[in-house]
Design a protein around this motif. Sequence first.
Motif, PDB file in Angstrom:
ATOM      1  N   LEU A  34      51.033 -10.523  13.733  1.00  0.00           N
ATOM      2  CA  LEU A  34      52.158 -10.604  12.813  1.00  0.00           C
ATOM      3  C   LEU A  34      53.504 -10.774  13.512  1.00  0.00           C
ATOM      4  O   LEU A  34      54.539 -10.768  12.859  1.00  0.00           O
ATOM      5  CB  LEU A  34      52.210  -9.349  11.916  1.00  0.00           C
ATOM      6  N   ASP A  35      53.462 -10.901  14.836  1.00  0.00           N
ATOM      7  CA  ASP A  35      54.688 -11.097  15.615  1.00  0.00           C
ATOM      8  C   ASP A  35      55.665  -9.940  15.429  1.00  0.00           C
ATOM      9  O   ASP A  35      56.880 -10.133  15.358  1.00  0.00           O
ATOM     10  CB  ASP A  35      55.357 -12.419  15.239  1.00  0.00           C
ATOM     11  N   ILE A  36      55.139  -8.726  15.334  1.00  0.00           N
ATOM     12  CA  ILE A  36      55.965  -7.528  15.176  1.00  0.00           C
ATOM     13  C   ILE A  36      56.354  -7.020  16.559  1.00  0.00           C
ATOM     14  O   ILE A  36      55.482  -6.805  17.409  1.00  0.00           O
ATOM     15  CB  ILE A  36      55.198  -6.444  14.385  1.00  0.00           C
ATOM     16  N   PRO A  37      57.635  -6.840  16.834  1.00  0.00           N
ATOM     17  CA  PRO A  37      58.058  -6.414  18.173  1.00  0.00           C
ATOM     18  C   PRO A  37      57.653  -4.981  18.472  1.00  0.00           C
ATOM     19  O   PRO A  37      57.595  -4.126  17.579  1.00  0.00           O
ATOM     20  CB  PRO A  37      59.581  -6.555  18.113  1.00  0.00           C
ATOM     21  N   VAL A  38      57.370  -4.737  19.737  1.00  0.00           N
ATOM     22  CA  VAL A  38      56.973  -3.400  20.202  1.00  0.00           C
ATOM     23  C   VAL A  38      57.976  -2.957  21.262  1.00  0.00           C
ATOM     24  O   VAL A  38      58.178  -3.644  22.273  1.00  0.00           O
ATOM     25  CB  VAL A  38      55.550  -3.404  20.781  1.00  0.00           C
ATOM     26  N   TYR A  39      58.608  -1.824  21.029  1.00  0.00           N
ATOM     27  CA  TYR A  39      59.644  -1.287  21.908  1.00  0.00           C
ATOM     28  C   TYR A  39      59.083  -0.128  22.717  1.00  0.00           C
ATOM     29  O   TYR A  39      58.372   0.737  22.186  1.00  0.00           O
ATOM     30  CB  TYR A  39      60.834  -0.787  21.080  1.00  0.00           C
ATOM     31  N   VAL A  40      59.426  -0.082  23.994  1.00  0.00           N
ATOM     32  CA  VAL A  40      59.021   1.016  24.870  1.00  0.00           C
ATOM     33  C   VAL A  40      60.100   1.169  25.946  1.00  0.00           C
ATOM     34  O   VAL A  40      60.773   0.198  26.305  1.00  0.00           O
ATOM     35  CB  VAL A  40      57.627   0.744  25.489  1.00  0.00           C
ATOM     36  N   HIS A  41      60.277   2.379  26.420  1.00  0.00           N
ATOM     37  CA  HIS A  41      61.278   2.602  27.467  1.00  0.00           C
ATOM     38  C   HIS A  41      60.937   1.767  28.698  1.00  0.00           C
ATOM     39  O   HIS A  41      59.763   1.588  29.058  1.00  0.00           O
ATOM     40  CB  HIS A  41      61.310   4.091  27.831  1.00  0.00           C
TER      41      HIS A  41
END
Length: 238
Positions: A77-84
């Motif tokens: 779904l092209d959903i962004p994933v954020y991580v430090h």
Amino acid sequence: MRLAPNLHRIGNDIVAAHLVVTPEGITLVDAGLPGHWKDLVTELADLGRPLADIRGVVLTHGDSDHIGFAERLRRELDIPVYVHTDDADRARGGDKPKTPMGPMRLAPLVGFFAYALRKNGIRTRYLTEVLPVADGAVLDLPGSPRVIGMPGHSPGSIAVHVPAVAAVFVGDALTTRHVLTGRAGAQPAPFTDEPERAMASLDRLADLDAEWVLPGHGVPWRGSPAEVVAEVRRAAAV
């Protein structure tokens, strides 16, 4: 599972992820284990919301029992994933230091690994792309989540403070149910890279304004961050 208006949990007291639900969209904090995909789909169906309403996934850290289905959301779904930034490599499958398991009891240990097996935990699908974030960042996602650096459990562990739902999501900065001993109550989490550093990071939670403190493992804590931090310190001193 609805915890409060606009605040939901999937999974259970062994492994959990959380949803911040707003009219503008949904922010997902952590992605549990791969098999929690079905729990996510069911929860969204109950809410009458499609998967496409998820605007982003914020990982509290890069361990396999938190990245779960995040790559599937990103790919399909092209959903962004954020991580430090300091956990980006871990989320992509990089080396993780081996930590002592510490105290354990057979029944909870077996229960944890049996649950992980049922939820396809042995088939970790690491991220191929992540969006690195830093301490203090306020993300352009529903609820305007703020990143709070909590190094210790891992170098890039974070808490995610969402005042819109009066909650702070703490990942493995602490736990309210020890997955290896079954001990209930707020306490330090197992599998922590640097326990002393993790304890020091708890100071960053104490002054936050929140009514919910939500770990990745254990029951939701209904109360102030200062109260849960004090309880963790008491447990660590025993």
